[in-house]
Design a protein around this motif. Structure first.
Motif, PDB file in Angstrom:
ATOM      1  N   UNK A   1       0.831  -1.200   0.000  1.00  0.00           N
ATOM      2  CA  UNK A   1       0.000   0.000   0.000  1.00  0.00           C
ATOM      3  C   UNK A   1       0.867   1.251   0.000  1.00  0.00           C
ATOM      4  N   UNK A   2       0.238   2.380  -0.188  1.00  0.00           N
ATOM      5  CA  UNK A   2       0.961   3.644  -0.154  1.00  0.00           C
ATOM      6  C   UNK A   2       1.193   4.124   1.274  1.00  0.00           C
ATOM      7  N   UNK A   3       0.888   3.276   2.255  1.00  0.00           N
ATOM      8  CA  UNK A   3       1.188   3.560   3.654  1.00  0.00           C
ATOM      9  C   UNK A   3       2.014   2.430   4.273  1.00  0.00           C
ATOM     10  N   UNK A   4       2.700   1.654   3.461  1.00  0.00           N
ATOM     11  CA  UNK A   4       3.533   0.585   3.984  1.00  0.00           C
ATOM     12  C   UNK A   4       3.067  -0.780   3.540  1.00  0.00           C
ATOM     13  N   UNK A   5       3.573  -1.816   4.208  1.00  0.00           N
ATOM     14  CA  UNK A   5       3.300  -3.208   3.856  1.00  0.00           C
ATOM     15  C   UNK A   5       2.499  -3.857   4.975  1.00  0.00           C
ATOM     16  N   UNK A   6       1.392  -4.505   4.621  1.00  0.00           N
ATOM     17  CA  UNK A   6       0.530  -5.159   5.595  1.00  0.00           C
ATOM     18  C   UNK A   6       0.527  -6.659   5.333  1.00  0.00           C
ATOM     19  N   UNK A   7       0.492  -7.446   6.416  1.00  0.00           N
ATOM     20  CA  UNK A   7       0.481  -8.902   6.308  1.00  0.00           C
ATOM     21  C   UNK A   7      -0.645  -9.454   7.176  1.00  0.00           C
ATOM     22  N   UNK A   8      -1.369 -10.438   6.641  1.00  0.00           N
ATOM     23  CA  UNK A   8      -2.479 -11.032   7.364  1.00  0.00           C
ATOM     24  C   UNK A   8      -1.984 -11.827   8.560  1.00  0.00           C
TER      25      UNK A   8
END
Length: 456
Positions: A184-191
């Motif tokens: 994302x444009x706000x960093x990396x997200x992981x489930x």
């Protein structure tokens, strides 16, 4: 006169720089229009979304069949499940074809009809995930029945109350453990436990992270690419740099492998069968065969006026494809007979640039002149030699040294800030002959030179 001839020849040359000895890009027949997305399925078929429609190739890009044209002008996302069903994200809708692309039907529509699908992936169990980049309300949905029904992916609160809903989505992927990853444009997200959590910090060393691309290597390692921008309130003092993260085998940490890559934006990412990292940018393609320690500009064969690389993929045979502003290209080894490479290492924005030049095998040992040169933004020339960079007048080629031709290497810049060198064009080449004048004439006549890099 020599100055005019050499200058015009160098400036007008539409040549790039091969990543490995003899590698070059070859355009696939008949595809010259802008191509925004490209992907391969488990059977080795290649699918591409172009301004001429949705295309399919079953022979490695040698020929193409048009499957669909009325979903354009925007085929933004494209994916194929294990059953051969085709999913296309176009505008705010997700379309599906179960008959090989003859007909499509809508299986999902975004909450915000003005938004566009930006993130589509399918896991090994054919679960379909779709995302959207609305600035203040991103959404992620999942279907386990081929698009017949959908559920929203749970959202978790993260730093300062920020959730993935506040983070415009650019790409989605699912790892070997079935966990969803969002760039994302706000960093990396992981489930994690049904929610998307930040695993790479939203701010990193005082910078915002803008993640745009995700990719996997043959062993399942995950790569995430994007840029970081300093948090300084003064725009003139802000610094933007490229970031490429690779996740550790235990899945707990992400390490930056971007090295001294001198670009400010990444549009595409793919990993070759041998582990080479390829990234598509607005300047063409860069590659690294040593896990990001150094990078090579790989533009040989790409059209000079169409080096915007929107998407990349690697097929089952290990062939790398690039979807560009001027069509689809595949990477071919052994197409060139001489090579010039420019490797980037060290920390950006003050990298080390190391150039290498290898003459044609049939020319090795013959008398000739090899050179590394640079034309500055004011059109003045510099020649690199034993004394480093010195002024060079192309009208006086005696500055070239005649010697037996052989592979050579030079460190053109060492931990040097590039900010003051904007617009400088770096060249390499060689010519055969017993005099400097003869070398220059041979080099120009046979176009034995390349524009290796333009400092931005």
């Amino acid at each position: 006169m020599q100055k005019i001839v050499l200058g015009l020849a160098l400036i007008g040359l539409a040549a790039g720089l091969p990543a490995a000895a003899g590698s070059t890009w070859v355009q696939t027949p008949g595809i010259t229009q802008p191509t925004g997305t490209i992907i391969t399925d488990i059977n080795g078929n290649i699918f591409a979304g172009t301004t001429a429609g949705l295309l399919k190739s079953s022979d490695g890009g040698a020929s193409w069949t048009t499957l669909k044209t009325d979903l354009l002008p925007n085929v933004g996302e494209l994916h194929i499940d294990r059953k051969g069903n085709i999913y296309i994200g176009s505008g705010s809708r997700l379309y599906k074809s179960s008959d090989g692309g003859s007909t499509f039907s809508v299986v999902y529509s975004l909450r915000d009809a003005s938004s566009q699908i930006a993130g589509l992936t399918i896991d090994g169990n054919d679960n379909v995930y779709v995302g959207a980049p609305s600035l203040f309300q991103s959404e992620v949905a999942k279907s386990s029945d081929g698009g017949a029904s959908w559920t929203g992916v749970a959202i978790a609160k993260v730093d300062n109350g920020l959730t993935v809903e506040d983070a415009p989505i650019k790409a989605l992927a699912v790892d070997a453990n079935g966990k969803l990853i969002a760039a994302t444009l706000r960093g990396l997200f992981v489930e994690k436990e049904g929610a998307l959590l930040s695993r790479v910090l939203l701010t990193d060393q005082g910078s915002n992270l803008f993640m745009t691309s995700l990719g996997f290597d043959q062993q399942g390692a995950i790569y995430a690419a994007g840029t970081s921008s300093s948090l300084s309130g003064n725009p003139a003092a802000q610094n933007t740099s490229t970031r490429i993260f690779k996740r550790s085998k235990d899945g707990q940490t992400w390490s930056d492998v971007a090295g001294g890559l001198p670009v400010s934006s990444i549009l595409a990412l793919t990993i070759g069968a041998d582990g080479t990292i390829y990234i598509g940018t607005t300047e063409g393609v860069y590659s690294s065969s040593n896990n990001g320690s150094s990078w090579v500009l790989l533009n040989d064969g790409l059209k000079q006026d169409g080096r915007i690389v929107w998407a990349m993929t690697t097929d089952a045979k290990g062939t790398v494809f690039a979807a560009t502003q001027k069509g689809i290209f595949r990477l071919v080894a052994g197409a060139n007979t001489w090579t010039a490479t420019l490797a980037f290492s060290g920390a950006s924005p003050s990298p080390t640039l190391t150039a290498s030049l290898a003459p044609n095998a049939s020319d090795s040992g013959q008398n000739g002149c090899s050179f590394f040169a640079a034309m500055r933004s004011d059109s003045s020339w510099l020649l690199y030699g034993a004394q480093g960079w010195t002024p060079f007048n192309p009208a006086k080629p005696e500055a070239f040294t005649v010697a037996p031709l052989a592979s050579t290497q030079a460190t053109l810049l060492s931990n040097t800030a590039l900010a003051g060198l904007s617009g400088t064009q770096v060249y390499a080449g060689y010519g055969r002959g017993n005099t400097a004048q003869a070398c220059l004439a041979d080099m120009v006549q046979n176009q034995m030179f390349k524009q290796m890099y333009v400092i931005q």
